[in-house]
Design a protein around this motif. Structure first.
Motif, PDB file in Angstrom:
ATOM      1  N   GLN A 211      38.639  32.084  36.685  1.00 48.02           N
ATOM      2  CA  GLN A 211      38.202  31.705  37.973  1.00 48.02           C
ATOM      3  C   GLN A 211      39.431  31.458  38.557  1.00 48.02           C
TER       4      GLN A 211
ATOM      5  N   ARG B  48      37.966  40.123  42.917  1.00 48.58           N
ATOM      6  CA  ARG B  48      37.561  40.130  41.374  1.00 48.58           C
ATOM      7  C   ARG B  48      38.514  41.090  40.741  1.00 48.58           C
TER       8      ARG B  48
ATOM      9  N   GLN C 169      37.109  37.874  49.143  1.00 50.79           N
ATOM     10  CA  GLN C 169      37.043  37.302  47.736  1.00 50.79           C
ATOM     11  C   GLN C 169      37.235  38.677  46.979  1.00 50.79           C
TER      12      GLN C 169
ATOM     13  N   ASN D  63      37.706  36.232  38.308  1.00 52.74           N
ATOM     14  CA  ASN D  63      37.025  35.978  39.535  1.00 52.74           C
ATOM     15  C   ASN D  63      37.385  34.870  40.478  1.00 52.74           C
ATOM     16  N   ASN D  64      36.581  35.109  41.588  1.00 51.45           N
ATOM     17  CA  ASN D  64      36.917  34.094  42.702  1.00 51.45           C
ATOM     18  C   ASN D  64      38.113  34.165  43.393  1.00 51.45           C
TER      19      ASN D  64
ATOM     20  N   ASN E 179      38.301  39.038  32.613  1.00 50.31           N
ATOM     21  CA  ASN E 179      37.709  39.390  33.997  1.00 50.31           C
ATOM     22  C   ASN E 179      38.176  37.874  34.878  1.00 50.31           C
TER      23      ASN E 179
ATOM     24  N   CYS F 136      36.445  43.820  46.235  1.00 55.11           N
ATOM     25  CA  CYS F 136      36.756  42.794  47.021  1.00 55.11           C
ATOM     26  C   CYS F 136      35.606  42.798  48.097  1.00 55.11           C
TER      27      CYS F 136
ATOM     28  N   ARG G 224      35.983  35.411  30.958  1.00 57.16           N
ATOM     29  CA  ARG G 224      36.035  35.338  32.408  1.00 57.16           C
ATOM     30  C   ARG G 224      37.127  34.232  32.900  1.00 57.16           C
TER      31      ARG G 224
END
Length: 226
Positions: free
Chosen positions: A4, A116, A114, A175-176, A173, A105, A2
């Protein structure tokens, strides 16, 4: 793995040109080349079926409008590293390819977008690779519809190949990813999100020429290149 990512509205430096993989130059057997291309096409179909190109996009909340378009940049979607810069299959050290992207999104009212992403990488260890560990670098960038880069961030992808393995699949992944909107009427269709490997100008030119090498190039041959 993951990740960010928070993208500010400020404009950042533009992309570095990026590359692909290639086939060795020299004498070729047309029938063998055709069989190889058919095998590669069949492998791609199996990968899409197994990994999930047929799956639905990542679940998203109801939006005020469409999501940004997400894709890999052609010049940067593949990576190949040659020993001493010599373009031959026996000289490949490390290779990689972006095999698939899924994204979702959400945004509403005046909130920022937002987003991902889930990205599937295929990485390879060639005959000239030293050791079993390699850290690839890739970037994610947001552009506007005029292709101006609004923000860009680089990530590391450390990989350890098990003993006897020369190819791996790795899922990232991210994210954000936050994309500010100028007003409530600004929709996701005004933006693109691009991803690619960090490559040298030589690699970028290699990609643009449409050259390729298989990710698992196999063992070095004892027969000298023609």
């Amino acid at each position: 793995m993951r990740r960010q990512m928070l993208l500010a509205a400020a404009v950042v430096a533009a992309f570095t040109a990026v590359p692909a993989m290639s086939y060795a130059q020299g004498r070729r057997d047309p029938e063998a080349e055709q069989r190889k291309q058919q095998e590669e096409a069949a492998k791609k179909r199996r990968q899409r079926e197994e990994w999930g190109d047929n799956q639905a996009p990542l679940q998203a909340l109801r939006n005020a409008g469409p999501c940004p378009f997400v894709k890999s940049l052609y010049d940067a979607a593949r990576y190949v590293e040659f020993k001493e810069g010599r373009e031959a299959s026996a000289n490949v050290a490390w290779s990689g390819e972006i095999q698939g992207i899924s994204a979702g999104c959400q945004y509403k009212d005046e909130e920022p977008i937002q987003l991902r992403m889930e990205v599937l990488f295929e990485v390879g260890k060639g005959p000239q690779a030293e050791g079993r560990q390699k850290t690839y670098r890739y970037w994610v960038a947001v552009t506007d519809r005029n292709r101006s880069v609004l923000a860009k961030e680089t990530f590391e992808l450390p990989v350890t190949f098990p003993e006897g393995e020369d190819r791996l699949y790795v899922t990232e992944n991210i994210n954000n990813i936050t994309i500010p909107r100028a007003s409530i009427s600004t929709s996701g269709s005004n933006f693109e999100v691009l991803i690619g490997f960090e490559v040298t100008p030589q690699m970028a030119a290699f990609n643009r020429d449409g050259k390729r090498f298989r990710l698992n190039v196999g063992q070095a041959s004892n027969t000298p290149n023609p």
